[in-house]
Design a protein around this motif. Structure first.
Motif, short mmCIF file in Angstrom:
data_model
loop_
_atom_site.label_atom_id
_atom_site.label_comp_id
_atom_site.label_asym_id
_atom_site.label_seq_id
_atom_site.Cartn_x
_atom_site.Cartn_y
_atom_site.Cartn_z
N LYS A 118 3.42 11.41 4.64
CA LYS A 118 4.67 12.02 3.96
C LYS A 118 5.92 11.35 4.06
O LYS A 118 6.78 11.22 2.84
CB LYS A 118 4.68 13.57 4.34
CG LYS A 118 5.85 14.28 3.34
CD LYS A 118 5.58 15.84 3.91
CE LYS A 118 6.73 16.63 3.11
NZ LYS A 118 6.62 18.16 3.69
N ASN A 119 6.34 10.83 5.37
CA ASN A 119 7.56 10.40 5.67
C ASN A 119 7.67 8.92 5.62
O ASN A 119 8.70 8.44 5.23
CB ASN A 119 8.07 10.96 6.98
CG ASN A 119 8.25 12.10 7.25
OD1 ASN A 119 8.45 12.92 6.44
ND2 ASN A 119 7.79 12.55 8.49
N ASP A 120 6.62 8.10 5.28
CA ASP A 120 6.66 6.79 5.25
C ASP A 120 6.08 6.24 3.74
O ASP A 120 5.08 6.86 3.61
CB ASP A 120 6.15 5.96 6.51
CG ASP A 120 6.71 6.47 7.76
OD1 ASP A 120 5.84 6.88 8.86
OD2 ASP A 120 7.80 6.27 7.83
N CYS A 121 6.64 5.04 3.52
CA CYS A 121 6.30 4.58 2.10
C CYS A 121 5.04 3.40 2.33
O CYS A 121 4.52 3.23 1.56
CB CYS A 121 7.16 4.48 1.22
SG CYS A 121 8.31 2.69 2.03
N GLY A 122 4.90 2.96 3.66
CA GLY A 122 4.08 1.68 3.85
C GLY A 122 3.01 2.09 4.75
O GLY A 122 2.82 3.05 5.23
N CYS A 123 2.29 1.14 5.04
CA CYS A 123 1.13 1.26 5.99
C CYS A 123 1.44 1.07 7.46
O CYS A 123 0.61 1.18 8.34
CB CYS A 123 -0.23 0.66 5.61
SG CYS A 123 0.08 -1.33 5.57
N ARG A 124 2.63 0.49 7.57
CA ARG A 124 2.88 0.05 8.96
C ARG A 124 3.72 1.23 9.92
O ARG A 124 4.57 0.76 10.49
CB ARG A 124 3.76 -1.03 8.80
CG ARG A 124 3.08 -2.23 8.29
CD ARG A 124 1.86 -2.68 9.40
NE ARG A 124 1.33 -3.90 8.75
CZ ARG A 124 0.27 -4.57 9.29
NH1 ARG A 124 -0.37 -4.23 10.38
NH2 ARG A 124 -0.43 -5.64 8.69
N SER A 125 3.57 2.29 9.42
CA SER A 125 4.28 3.43 10.19
C SER A 125 3.62 3.65 11.48
O SER A 125 4.16 4.35 12.42
CB SER A 125 4.30 5.03 9.43
OG SER A 125 2.59 5.24 9.09
N SER A 126 2.42 3.03 11.69
CA SER A 126 1.85 2.93 13.04
C SER A 126 1.51 1.66 13.40
O SER A 126 0.92 0.83 12.56
CB SER A 126 0.61 3.96 13.32
OG SER A 126 -0.02 3.85 14.36
N ARG A 127 1.73 1.29 14.79
CA ARG A 127 1.22 -0.27 15.15
C ARG A 127 0.03 0.07 16.16
O ARG A 127 -0.20 -0.90 16.82
CB ARG A 127 2.30 -0.68 15.62
CG ARG A 127 3.64 -1.10 14.97
CD ARG A 127 3.06 -2.08 13.87
NE ARG A 127 2.66 -3.22 14.44
CZ ARG A 127 2.10 -4.24 13.60
NH1 ARG A 127 2.12 -4.20 12.12
NH2 ARG A 127 1.54 -5.38 13.99
N GLY A 128 -0.62 1.19 16.03
CA GLY A 128 -1.96 1.59 16.90
C GLY A 128 -1.12 1.79 18.18
O GLY A 128 -0.04 2.43 18.37
N ARG A 190 -5.10 2.82 11.14
CA ARG A 190 -3.89 3.37 10.48
C ARG A 190 -3.07 1.83 10.19
O ARG A 190 -2.12 1.91 9.40
CB ARG A 190 -2.89 4.09 11.48
CG ARG A 190 -3.79 5.46 11.56
CD ARG A 190 -2.92 6.48 12.50
NE ARG A 190 -1.64 6.63 12.24
CZ ARG A 190 -0.81 7.11 13.18
NH1 ARG A 190 -1.27 7.58 14.41
NH2 ARG A 190 0.54 7.18 12.78
N LEU A 191 -3.27 0.75 10.58
CA LEU A 191 -2.75 -0.43 10.66
C LEU A 191 -2.96 -0.88 8.99
O LEU A 191 -2.29 -1.65 8.87
CB LEU A 191 -3.07 -1.39 11.48
CG LEU A 191 -2.43 -1.12 12.92
CD1 LEU A 191 -3.21 -1.92 14.02
CD2 LEU A 191 -1.00 -1.97 12.81
N THR A 192 -4.23 -0.65 8.60
CA THR A 192 -4.74 -1.41 7.48
C THR A 192 -4.90 -0.72 6.01
O THR A 192 -5.05 -1.09 5.08
CB THR A 192 -6.02 -1.84 7.64
OG1 THR A 192 -6.90 -1.02 8.20
CG2 THR A 192 -5.90 -3.20 8.66
N PHE A 193 -4.71 0.68 6.35
CA PHE A 193 -4.59 1.44 5.06
C PHE A 193 -3.25 2.35 4.70
O PHE A 193 -2.47 2.56 5.43
CB PHE A 193 -5.75 2.75 5.22
CG PHE A 193 -7.23 2.10 5.27
CD1 PHE A 193 -8.08 2.18 4.14
CD2 PHE A 193 -7.51 1.75 6.55
CE1 PHE A 193 -8.94 1.53 4.22
CE2 PHE A 193 -8.97 1.01 6.60
CZ PHE A 193 -9.69 1.07 5.46
#
Length: 216
Positions: A118-128, A190-193
């Motif tokens: 909800k708060n992030d627009c890209g898939c990199r909000s998590s780096r694992g 979460r890194l790739t989707f």
């Protein structure tokens, strides 16, 4: 997971209200390192980059931390403390019911993912997982840092196996390990989707299916 601390002096009655003090140099270094290490990797971040981001200098850095490895160790321990706090908060409402604790833990992962989406627009909000990432970068002969990561992952395994035993599952150690694989793998999808919308969103359902399979 460290937050930037803003210590305020407690004023006497006769004093004017105290102004917020600037965070200590050591805290600024820790906070800058935590952000940079997580985004760019431990090897990808040099001391120069950390002190620049923290607004300080190398002399102050080495006063606070004898070496980069000492800072990395503190970063990993901070990440670990934050993770256990999140875990304990997730399972606390279901004390005494191991199955509900596992289900609550997995649902907490889904809830976290939804909040990020909800708060992030890209898939990199998590780096694992920060400690999992570190395990890839830490040299084999660095016993101090490897021990931190190993002990952390071993505790995750121990907890999940204990939950499996407490719910009287068949082959509880196998169930605990399967739940760990599910939990660990979920972080990295979460890194790739985009927008954290990948397989991790099914982790709660998958956990229930695993538990059901070991309870019949």
């Amino acid at each position: 997971m460290s937050a930037k601390s803003m210590a305020a002096a407690v004023p006497l009655v006769s004093e004017a209200p105290a102004r917020s003090e600037k965070p200590r140099v050591r805290d600024r270094i820790r906070d800058s390192a935590a952000d940079l290490f997580y985004r760019h990797g431990i090897r990808g971040v040099c001391v120069d980059a950390i002190v620049e981001d923290a607004g300080t200098n190398k002399m102050s850095f080495y006063r606070a931390f004898p070496s980069k490895d000492d800072l990395v160790a503190e970063y990993l321990k901070d990440q670990e403390r934050g993770y256990w706090q999140w875990w304990d908060d997730a399972v606390a409402p279901h004390a005494g019911d191991a199955r509900r604790q596992v289900e609550a833990l997995m649902q907490a992962v889904v809830d976290l993912v939804k909040a990020k989406a909800k708060n992030d627009c890209g898939c990199r909000s998590s780096r694992g997982c920060a400690l999992g990432n570190a395990a890839v970068e830490i040299p084999e002969d660095n016993d101090k840092l490897n021990a931190i990561v190993h002990d952390y992952k071993a505790e995750i395994r121990r907890r999940l196996r204990r939950y499996a035993r407490e719910m009287s599952a068949r082959e509880p150690d196998s169930l605990g390990d399967a739940l760990m694989l599910l939990l660990e793998g979920g972080y990295y999808t979460r890194l790739t989707f985009p927008n954290n919308s990948g397989p991790v969103t099914s982790i709660a359902k998958a956990a229930r299916a695993l538990i059901d399979a070991h309870m019949s």
